[in-house]
Design a protein around this motif. Structure first.
Motif, PDB file in Angstrom:
ATOM      1  N   GLU A  16       8.162   1.661 -12.680  1.00 47.30           N
ATOM      2  CA  GLU A  16       7.693   2.048 -11.464  1.00 47.30           C
ATOM      3  C   GLU A  16       7.400   0.938 -10.526  1.00 47.30           C
ATOM      4  N   ILE A  17       6.876  -0.035 -11.211  1.00 45.44           N
ATOM      5  CA  ILE A  17       6.325  -1.414 -10.408  1.00 45.44           C
ATOM      6  C   ILE A  17       7.300  -2.003  -9.618  1.00 45.44           C
ATOM      7  N   LEU A  18       6.764  -2.279  -8.384  1.00 45.75           N
ATOM      8  CA  LEU A  18       7.546  -3.215  -7.629  1.00 45.75           C
ATOM      9  C   LEU A  18       7.757  -4.701  -8.033  1.00 45.75           C
ATOM     10  N   GLU A  24       3.569  -4.195  -4.223  1.00 43.37           N
ATOM     11  CA  GLU A  24       3.292  -3.415  -5.331  1.00 43.37           C
ATOM     12  C   GLU A  24       1.491  -3.243  -5.088  1.00 43.37           C
ATOM     13  N   SER A  25       0.906  -4.224  -4.514  1.00 47.35           N
ATOM     14  CA  SER A  25      -0.499  -4.270  -4.231  1.00 47.35           C
ATOM     15  C   SER A  25      -0.755  -2.964  -2.993  1.00 47.35           C
ATOM     16  N   ARG A  26       0.086  -3.066  -1.876  1.00 51.70           N
ATOM     17  CA  ARG A  26       0.037  -1.920  -0.955  1.00 51.70           C
ATOM     18  C   ARG A  26       0.263  -0.630  -1.877  1.00 51.70           C
ATOM     19  N   ALA A  27       1.264  -0.569  -2.516  1.00 52.83           N
ATOM     20  CA  ALA A  27       1.511   0.691  -3.136  1.00 52.83           C
ATOM     21  C   ALA A  27       0.407   1.394  -4.043  1.00 52.83           C
ATOM     22  N   ARG A  28      -0.295   0.380  -4.749  1.00 54.46           N
ATOM     23  CA  ARG A  28      -1.416   0.668  -5.497  1.00 54.46           C
ATOM     24  C   ARG A  28      -2.753   1.155  -4.614  1.00 54.46           C
ATOM     25  N   ASP A  29      -2.909   0.426  -3.488  1.00 53.72           N
ATOM     26  CA  ASP A  29      -3.899   0.758  -2.783  1.00 53.72           C
ATOM     27  C   ASP A  29      -3.531   2.327  -1.880  1.00 53.72           C
ATOM     28  N   LEU A  30      -2.518   2.598  -1.842  1.00 55.27           N
ATOM     29  CA  LEU A  30      -1.976   3.895  -1.090  1.00 55.27           C
ATOM     30  C   LEU A  30      -2.126   5.068  -2.104  1.00 55.27           C
ATOM     31  N   SER A  31      -1.487   4.601  -3.550  1.00 48.66           N
ATOM     32  CA  SER A  31      -1.733   5.506  -4.544  1.00 48.66           C
ATOM     33  C   SER A  31      -3.076   6.058  -4.793  1.00 48.66           C
ATOM     34  N   GLN A  32      -4.199   5.181  -4.582  1.00 52.68           N
ATOM     35  CA  GLN A  32      -5.524   5.672  -5.043  1.00 52.68           C
ATOM     36  C   GLN A  32      -6.172   6.378  -4.214  1.00 52.68           C
ATOM     37  N   GLY A  33      -5.417   6.607  -2.771  1.00 56.82           N
ATOM     38  CA  GLY A  33      -5.996   7.367  -1.583  1.00 56.82           C
ATOM     39  C   GLY A  33      -5.309   8.736  -1.670  1.00 56.82           C
ATOM     40  N   LEU A  34      -4.157   8.769  -2.644  1.00 61.20           N
ATOM     41  CA  LEU A  34      -3.455  10.220  -2.520  1.00 61.20           C
ATOM     42  C   LEU A  34      -3.935  11.183  -3.720  1.00 61.20           C
ATOM     43  N   ARG A  35      -4.072  12.390  -3.362  1.00 60.54           N
ATOM     44  CA  ARG A  35      -4.396  13.335  -4.642  1.00 60.54           C
ATOM     45  C   ARG A  35      -3.171  13.817  -5.178  1.00 60.54           C
ATOM     46  N   ARG A  60       6.361   4.219  -3.246  1.00 62.68           N
ATOM     47  CA  ARG A  60       7.108   2.713  -3.538  1.00 62.68           C
ATOM     48  C   ARG A  60       8.737   2.654  -2.797  1.00 62.68           C
ATOM     49  N   GLU A  61       9.382   3.798  -2.827  1.00 66.94           N
ATOM     50  CA  GLU A  61      10.541   3.743  -2.123  1.00 66.94           C
ATOM     51  C   GLU A  61      10.269   3.652  -0.669  1.00 66.94           C
ATOM     52  N   ARG A  62       9.198   4.136  -0.039  1.00 69.77           N
ATOM     53  CA  ARG A  62       9.079   4.023   1.184  1.00 69.77           C
ATOM     54  C   ARG A  62       8.667   2.628   1.629  1.00 69.77           C
ATOM     55  N   ILE A  63       7.759   1.994   0.993  1.00 68.00           N
ATOM     56  CA  ILE A  63       7.454   0.993   1.102  1.00 68.00           C
ATOM     57  C   ILE A  63       8.519  -0.020   0.836  1.00 68.00           C
ATOM     58  N   ALA A  64       9.440  -0.113  -0.095  1.00 63.08           N
ATOM     59  CA  ALA A  64      10.627  -0.869  -0.108  1.00 63.08           C
ATOM     60  C   ALA A  64      11.545  -0.911   1.060  1.00 63.08           C
ATOM     61  N   ALA A  65      11.360   0.462   1.690  1.00 63.29           N
ATOM     62  CA  ALA A  65      12.277   0.819   2.843  1.00 63.29           C
ATOM     63  C   ALA A  65      11.763   0.028   4.050  1.00 63.29           C
ATOM     64  N   GLY A  66      10.584  -0.433   4.016  1.00 67.38           N
ATOM     65  CA  GLY A  66       9.882  -1.188   5.143  1.00 67.38           C
ATOM     66  C   GLY A  66       8.826  -0.322   6.040  1.00 67.38           C
ATOM     67  N   ASP A  67       8.534   0.804   5.481  1.00 68.80           N
ATOM     68  CA  ASP A  67       7.486   1.757   6.094  1.00 68.80           C
ATOM     69  C   ASP A  67       6.240   0.829   6.200  1.00 68.80           C
ATOM     70  N   SER A  68       5.452   1.101   7.062  1.00 69.72           N
ATOM     71  CA  SER A  68       4.225   0.501   7.070  1.00 69.72           C
ATOM     72  C   SER A  68       3.055   1.691   6.509  1.00 69.72           C
ATOM     73  N   ASP A  69       1.887   1.294   6.027  1.00 63.44           N
ATOM     74  CA  ASP A  69       1.043   2.298   5.357  1.00 63.44           C
ATOM     75  C   ASP A  69       0.803   3.491   6.066  1.00 63.44           C
ATOM     76  N   ALA A  70       0.587   3.368   7.614  1.00 64.99           N
ATOM     77  CA  ALA A  70       0.556   4.345   8.082  1.00 64.99           C
ATOM     78  C   ALA A  70       1.540   5.546   8.146  1.00 64.99           C
ATOM     79  N   GLN A  71       2.904   4.764   8.279  1.00 64.16           N
ATOM     80  CA  GLN A  71       4.208   5.752   7.985  1.00 64.16           C
ATOM     81  C   GLN A  71       4.150   6.496   6.600  1.00 64.16           C
TER      82      GLN A  71
END
Length: 155
Positions: A16-18, A24-35, A60-71
């Motif tokens: 799963e790791i980018l 990857e750091s962004r993905a981890r940060d986002l994942s920790q806030g999702l239930r 990770r797909e959305r981040i790889a596609a270029g979405d911002s954290d808010a998106q």
């Protein structure tokens, strides 16, 4: 100490790791806030449930596609609802969720204060009523005092 942090590497699988550490750091940060919808009070980063894995991959797909954290967050909320966030946003439809705990706490404190005041008033009234004689008791006391011979003074 480092072994503790590697042991707490969460449920993220190596596949799963980018490859980009920043993403990857962004993905981890986002994942920790999702239930995790299966585990309820566990983040998708901590959960080993298949749905959590799917959500991690989606992030990770959305981040790889270029979405911002808010998106990414908005996409997941639109798809799964506000419940997917471990810490819901403060919005008009979540206002009750945010205000209910302090209101319940304040209401409980008020109820305890009122109960305490009523109890102390009742105790004070009860103490006063213990020393009050009824009219019948007062009349009997007067009769007893009148019937009793006066005490003689010792010589």
């Amino acid at each position: 100490m480092a072994a503790f942090y590697t042991a707490a590497a969460y449920a993220v699988q190596p596949d799963e790791i980018l490859s980009d550490p920043a993403k990857e750091s962004r993905a981890r940060d986002l994942s920790q806030g999702l239930r995790c919808m299966v585990c309820q009070n566990q983040s998708i980063d901590d959960s080993e449930a298949p749905l959590a894995r799917d959500l991690r991959l989606l992030v990770r797909e959305r981040i790889a596609a270029g979405d911002s954290d808010a998106q990414v967050i908005d996409f997941l909320v639109a798809r799964y609802g506000e419940f997917v966030l471990l810490k819901p946003r403060l919005e008009p439809h979540t206002l009750l969720l945010w205000l209910l705990p302090p209101l319940v706490l304040a209401g409980g404190g008020l109820a305890l204060w009122i109960h305490s005041r009523r109890r102390s008033r009742f105790a004070a009234a009860k103490d006063q009523s213990l020393y009050k004689l009824t009219a019948e008791e007062e009349a009997r006391l007067e009769r007893l005092i009148a019937a009793e011979p006066s005490p003689e003074k010792p010589a």
